[in-house]
Scaffold this active site. Structure first.
Site, PDB file in Angstrom:
ATOM      1  N   ARG A 234       0.844  -1.189   0.000  1.00 19.55           N
ATOM      2  CA  ARG A 234       0.000   0.000   0.000  1.00 19.55           C
ATOM      3  C   ARG A 234       0.885   1.245   0.000  1.00 19.55           C
ATOM      4  NH1 ARG A 234      -3.257  -2.409  -1.975  1.00 19.55           N
ATOM      5  NH2 ARG A 234      -5.407  -2.845  -1.381  1.00 19.55           N
ATOM      6  N   GLU A 263      -4.249   7.407  -5.648  1.00 21.91           N
ATOM      7  CA  GLU A 263      -4.217   6.807  -6.987  1.00 21.91           C
ATOM      8  C   GLU A 263      -5.434   7.303  -7.751  1.00 21.91           C
ATOM      9  OE1 GLU A 263      -3.838   2.572  -6.379  1.00 21.91           O
ATOM     10  OE2 GLU A 263      -1.900   2.789  -5.406  1.00 21.91           O
ATOM     11  N   HIS A 281      -0.223   0.197  -9.932  1.00 20.08           N
ATOM     12  CA  HIS A 281      -1.001  -0.737  -9.116  1.00 20.08           C
ATOM     13  C   HIS A 281      -1.405  -1.977  -9.931  1.00 20.08           C
ATOM     14  CE1 HIS A 281      -3.782  -0.904  -5.347  1.00 20.08           C
ATOM     15  NE2 HIS A 281      -3.426  -2.112  -5.726  1.00 20.08           N
TER      16      HIS A 281
HETATM   17  P1  NAD Z   1      -1.799 -10.546   5.123  1.00 18.70           P
HETATM   18  O1  NAD Z   1      -2.818 -10.024   6.033  1.00 18.70           O
HETATM   19  O2  NAD Z   1      -1.812 -11.982   4.743  1.00 18.70           O
HETATM   20  O3  NAD Z   1      -0.350 -10.198   5.682  1.00 18.70           O
HETATM   21  C1  NAD Z   1      -0.046  -9.009   6.339  1.00 18.70           C
HETATM   22  C2  NAD Z   1       0.918  -9.337   7.465  1.00 18.70           C
HETATM   23  O4  NAD Z   1       1.303  -8.116   8.093  1.00 18.70           O
HETATM   24  C3  NAD Z   1       0.297 -10.201   8.556  1.00 18.70           C
HETATM   25  O5  NAD Z   1       1.050 -11.383   8.749  1.00 18.70           O
HETATM   26  C4  NAD Z   1       0.315  -9.321   9.802  1.00 18.70           C
HETATM   27  O6  NAD Z   1       0.590 -10.071  10.959  1.00 18.70           O
HETATM   28  C5  NAD Z   1       1.431  -8.358   9.489  1.00 18.70           C
HETATM   29  N1  NAD Z   1       1.305  -7.110  10.221  1.00 18.70           N
HETATM   30  C6  NAD Z   1       0.207  -6.332  10.379  1.00 18.70           C
HETATM   31  N2  NAD Z   1       0.511  -5.231  11.094  1.00 18.70           N
HETATM   32  C7  NAD Z   1       1.831  -5.325  11.415  1.00 18.70           C
HETATM   33  C8  NAD Z   1       2.721  -4.489  12.122  1.00 18.70           C
HETATM   34  N3  NAD Z   1       2.322  -3.329  12.652  1.00 18.70           N
HETATM   35  N4  NAD Z   1       3.994  -4.894  12.258  1.00 18.70           N
HETATM   36  C9  NAD Z   1       4.411  -6.069  11.732  1.00 18.70           C
HETATM   37  N5  NAD Z   1       3.615  -6.900  11.026  1.00 18.70           N
HETATM   38  C10 NAD Z   1       2.330  -6.534  10.866  1.00 18.70           C
HETATM   39  O7  NAD Z   1      -1.912  -9.631   3.810  1.00 18.70           O
HETATM   40  P2  NAD Z   1      -1.440  -9.996   2.341  1.00 18.70           P
HETATM   41  O8  NAD Z   1      -2.536 -10.659   1.605  1.00 18.70           O
HETATM   42  O9  NAD Z   1      -0.114 -10.639   2.394  1.00 18.70           O
HETATM   43  O10 NAD Z   1      -1.307  -8.517   1.722  1.00 18.70           O
HETATM   44  C11 NAD Z   1      -0.228  -7.694   2.075  1.00 18.70           C
HETATM   45  C12 NAD Z   1      -0.406  -6.308   1.468  1.00 18.70           C
HETATM   46  O11 NAD Z   1      -0.429  -6.376   0.050  1.00 18.70           O
HETATM   47  C13 NAD Z   1      -1.704  -5.603   1.861  1.00 18.70           C
HETATM   48  O12 NAD Z   1      -1.425  -4.237   2.077  1.00 18.70           O
HETATM   49  C14 NAD Z   1      -2.558  -5.722   0.616  1.00 18.70           C
HETATM   50  O13 NAD Z   1      -3.522  -4.717   0.545  1.00 18.70           O
HETATM   51  C15 NAD Z   1      -1.513  -5.590  -0.443  1.00 18.70           C
HETATM   52  N6  NAD Z   1      -1.863  -6.100  -1.767  1.00 18.70           N
HETATM   53  C16 NAD Z   1      -1.469  -5.370  -2.835  1.00 18.70           C
HETATM   54  C17 NAD Z   1      -1.720  -5.842  -4.091  1.00 18.70           C
HETATM   55  C18 NAD Z   1      -1.307  -5.029  -5.291  1.00 18.70           C
HETATM   56  O14 NAD Z   1      -1.996  -5.064  -6.289  1.00 18.70           O
HETATM   57  N7  NAD Z   1      -0.237  -4.313  -5.237  1.00 18.70           N
HETATM   58  C19 NAD Z   1      -2.369  -7.067  -4.275  1.00 18.70           C
HETATM   59  C20 NAD Z   1      -2.739  -7.806  -3.164  1.00 18.70           C
HETATM   60  C21 NAD Z   1      -2.471  -7.307  -1.895  1.00 18.70           C
HETATM   61  C1  MLT Z   2      -5.666  -5.800  -3.468  1.00 19.72           C
HETATM   62  O1  MLT Z   2      -5.691  -5.302  -2.345  1.00 19.72           O
HETATM   63  O2  MLT Z   2      -6.192  -6.892  -3.715  1.00 19.72           O
HETATM   64  C2  MLT Z   2      -4.941  -5.081  -4.538  1.00 19.72           C
HETATM   65  O3  MLT Z   2      -4.643  -3.797  -4.203  1.00 19.72           O
HETATM   66  C3  MLT Z   2      -5.381  -5.276  -5.922  1.00 19.72           C
HETATM   67  C4  MLT Z   2      -6.689  -4.745  -6.402  1.00 19.72           C
HETATM   68  O4  MLT Z   2      -7.584  -4.457  -5.658  1.00 19.72           O
HETATM   69  O5  MLT Z   2      -6.857  -4.652  -7.594  1.00 19.72           O
END
Ligand code: NAD
Ligand code: MLT
Length: 530
Positions: A234, A263, A281
Site C-alpha cells: 500500500r 491513486e 497498481h
Molecule cells: P496478510 O494479512 O496476509 O499479511 C499481512 C501481514 O502483516 C500479517 O502477517 C500481519 O501479521 C502483518 N502485520 C500487520 N501489522 C503489522 C505491524 N504493525 N507490524 C508487523 N507486522 C504486521 O496480507 P497480504 O494478503 O499478504 O497482503 C499484504 C499487502 O499487500 C496488503 O497491504 C494488501 O492490501 C496488499 N496487496 C497489494 C496488491 C497489489 O496489487 N499491489 C495485491 C494484493 C495485496
Molecule cells: C488488493 O488489495 O487486492 C490489490 O490492491 C489489488 C486490487 O484491488 O486490484
C-alpha cells in the site's frame, strides 16, 4: 414471485463472476459511473462489488439503505469503512488469497526490473539507442532480503527469493519464530534489526494506523547504505518525501513502487527518477488472479444475499472457513434459543451465558455466541440485526456474553444451553440439532425436558398436573382460531406442576394466553414469536 435482490458491479471483475451473480440477482454493471452517480444510486442495491478504486466511506454507506453486502474483489479493504458497514449490519467480504501469487510474482518482477534497469533499458532501446554500458545492474544472488509483513504475500515472496539464493529475514508482529523457520527464513525481533541487515526491503504489510508511514526518514536512516526498497503493498506505508531524500542522498540505491498514497498517481517527480521503477497498481492484474477474485467475491456476495456462509467475511467473527461450514447449521438454533430465552424473561437483558456441550465444546464457537445475541436483539432494535452487528449492538446495550464449554453431554451429541439474565431472574433454555441437517429442536425450557422442532411461534404454559388441562388449552386455541402444529409435555415434571410447549402456525395473541391463565390450575403462560 419475490423481487430479485439487486447487485451493483462497480468495478471490473471477471465475466465469470458477473455471470454467476446474474444467475440469482438483478445485476447492473456500473464500471463507468462517477462518484455522483454512485452516491445517487447506491440506495437501490442489496449488494455491491468493488476493487480498490471505489471508496466506500461512512457517508456512502449511510446512503446505502438496502445494502447487505460489500464484496471486495481483492485483498485490501482499506477503501471500505468497515466499522460503518459493521454498525449497519453490512457484511464486508474480500477475496484474500485470490491475488496473492500475482502480487508476489509482481514483487519479484519489480525487484529484478529495478536491479537490471529493465524499464530504463527498454525505453532507451525503443528510443533508438544501444547503450549497454549505461545499464549495469546488481544481482539478487547472495543478497539479504528483508520482508516486512510475513502474511500471505510476504511468505510467497520469501519462498521465491530463496529460489534466487537470497537469504531472507522477516519481521511480523504476529508470526511465530517456528513459522519463519519452517520457510527457511530468519525471523527478527524488530523492523530496525531488519533494516540493519537487508540489502533489499520488500513491504507486505496491510495499511493500518500503525503501518502508515512506517518507512519514514528515521527508518531509512537505519537501513544499510545502498538498500533497495520495493512496495507492492500500500502506498501509504512509505513517506515519499523521505524516500525521495534517501534516493537523492544515495542511502537508497533504488525503489520499485506499484502503489501510491493517492491513486491515480501520475505527476509526482519521484516517477521521473532513473533509480525508480514504477507500475500503476498492477500487483493483482493477472488474468488468473482477476478470474479467481471475481468468482470468489461473486460467491461470497451470493452467500450473503441468500443466507449462506460467507467464509471470507472480514467483519463477522474471524472463524476459519471450514469451522464456519461445520457450525453453520447451529446458527439458526442459537438465534432461536436467544430469542426464546429473551421472550420468556422480564425486563432488560443484562448477562447472557451460553454453554456449548458435547461435540460443540471442541469448536471455535464465537459465531454461535454471536448468533445467540442476534436472536436476543432481533426485533428490538432500530436497525436490522445480524451476525455482523450483533456484538456491537449488544455492547451498546451493556449486554455481556460469557461462553463455557463442556465436552460431556448426557443425551445429545451437541447441546446448546442459553441462560438469559433479565430483571431479577434468569431464563434457561436448551436445544440441539436433529436429523441430517441438524434442524433446530427445543429440548429444555423452564426446567422441563422436551424434544420438539422449533417453529416461529411458541406458547408455553406451566399448570397443575391434573387430567383435562391440555384439552382446555386446545379448546381455547381452537375458539381463537390458532392452529397447533405440535405440542409436547415436559418429561421431567417435578412436584405437582407440568409444562407444555406448543408450536403454532401464527402468533398467539396475549388475549388468548390471558384466557387460558384465567382457568383454574394455569400458573404461567407465555407466547413467543421468534
Ligand atoms: P496478510 O494479512 O496476509 O499479511 C499481512 C501481514 O502483516 C500479517 O502477517 C500481519 O501479521 C502483518 N502485520 C500487520 N501489522 C503489522 C505491524 N504493525 N507490524 C508487523 N507486522 C504486521 O496480507 P497480504 O494478503 O499478504 O497482503 C499484504 C499487502 O499487500 C496488503 O497491504 C494488501 O492490501 C496488499 N496487496 C497489494 C496488491 C497489489 O496489487 N499491489 C495485491 C494484493 C495485496
Ligand atoms: C488488493 O488489495 O487486492 C490489490 O490492491 C489489488 C486490487 O484491488 O486490484
Amino acid at each position: 414471485m419475490s423481487e430479485r435482490a439487486k447487485v451493483l458491479v462497480k468495478e471490473p471483475i471477471a465475466d465469470a463472476g458477473v455471470d454467476l451473480l446474474r444467475e440469482r440477482f438483478e445485476v447492473e454493471v456500473g464500471t463507468d459511473w462517477d462518484a455522483g452517480e454512485l452516491a445517487g444510486r447506491i440506495a437501490d442495491f442489496d449488494g455491491i462489488l468493488i476493487r480498490s478504486v471505489t471508496k466506500l466511506d461512512a457517508g456512502l454507506i449511510e446512503r446505502a439503505q438496502r445494502l447487505r453486502v460489500i464484496g471486495r474483489a481483492g485483498t485490501g479493504i482499506d477503501n471500505v469503512d468497515v466499522e460503518a458497514a459493521t454498525k449497519r449490519g453490512i457484511v464486508v467480504a474480500n477475496a484474500p488469497e485470490a491475488n496473492s501469487i500475482a502480487a508476489a510474482e509482481h514483487t519479484l518482477a519489480l525487484m529484478l526490473a529495478l536491479c537490471r534497469n529493465v524499464p530504463q533499458a527498454h525505453g532507451s532501446l525503443a528510443g533508438g539507442a544501444w547503450e549497454r554500458s549505461s545499464f549495469k545492474g546488481a544481482e539478487l544472488y547472495g543478497k539479504t532480503l528483508g520482508v516486512l509483513g510475513f502474511g500471505r504475500i510476504g511468505q510467497l515472496v520469501a519462498q521465491r527469493a530463496i529460489g534466487f539464493d537470497m537469504s531472507v529475514v522477516g519481521y511480523d508482529k504476529f508470526v511465530t519464530a517456528e513459522r519463519f523457520r519452517e520457510l527457511g527464513v530468519e525471523g527478527v525481533e524488530s523492523p530496525e534489526e531488519l533494516y540493519s541487515r537487508a540489502d533489499f526491503i520488500s513491504l507486505h504489510l496491510p495499511k493500518t494506523p500503525e503501518t502508515v508511514g512506517i518507512i519514514d526518514a528515521a527508518a531509512i536512516a537505519a537501513m544499510r547504505p545502498g538498500v533497495r526498497i520495493v512496495n507492492c503493498a500500500r502506498g501509504e506505508l512509505i513517506d515519499l518525501d523521505a524516500l525521495g531524500d534517501g534516493l537523492e542522498g544515495g542511502r537508497v540505491a533504488g525503489a520499485a513502487l506499484d502503489v501510491f498514497p493517492e491513486e491515480p498517481f501520475t505527476s509526482h517527480p519521484i516517477l521521473r527518477r532513473s533509480d525508480v521503477v514504477a507500475t500503476p497498481h498492477l500487483g493483482a492484474s493477472t488474468e488468473e488472479a482477476q478470474d479467481r477474485a471475481g468468482i470468489v467475491t461473486a460467491e461470497q456476495v451470493t452467500a450473503a444475499l441468500s443466507g449462506g456462509v460467507v467464509t471470507t467475511a472480514v467483519n463477522i467473527a474471524a472463524v476459519r472457513p471450514e469451522v464456519m461450514e461445520a457450525l453453520a447449521p447451529f446458527v439458526p438454533l442459537c438465534e432461536k434459543l436467544g430469542a426464546l430465552a429473551q421472550g420468556l424473561g422480564d425486563g432488560a437483558v443484562g448477562r447472557v451465558e451460553v454453554e456449548f456441550r458435547g461435540r460443540l465444546a471442541d469448536a471455535d464457537t464465537r459465531i454461535l455466541g454471536i448468533a445467540v445475541l442476534a436472536g436476543i436483539l432481533k426485533g428490538h432494535t432500530e436497525e436490522a440485526v445480524n451476525l455482523v452487528n450483533a456484538p456491537h449492538l449488544a455492547e451498546q446495550r451493556g449486554i455481556e456474553l460469557t461462553e463455557t464449554r463442556e465436552s460431556s453431554s448426557e443425551d445429545f451429541t451437541e447441546l446448546v444451553v442459553v441462560r438469559v439474565h433479565s430483571g431479577d431472574g434468569a431464563v434457561e433454555v436448551a436445544g440441539t440439532g436433529a436429523g441430517p441437517r441438524n434442524a433446530p429442536h427445543l429440548v429444555r425450557v423452564w426446567g422441563d425436558d422436551f424434544f420438539l422442532p422449533f417453529a416461529d411461534h411458541l406458547a408455553i404454559f406451566r399448570y397443575a398436573d391434573q387430567p383435562g388441562m391440555i384439552g382446555r388449552v386446545g379448546t381455547i386455541f381452537g375458539e381463537e382460531g390458532v392452529n397447533i402444529v405440535s405440542a409436547a409435555v415436559g418429561a421431567e415434571t417435578e412436584g405437582d406442576t407440568a409444562v407444555i410447549t406448543l408450536t403454532t402456525d401464527n402468533p398467539v395473541n396475549q388475549s388468548t394466553i390471558d384466557r387460558i391463565l384465567e382457568l383454574d390450575g394455569f400458573a404461567v403462560g407465555r407466547a413467543v414469536s421468534i
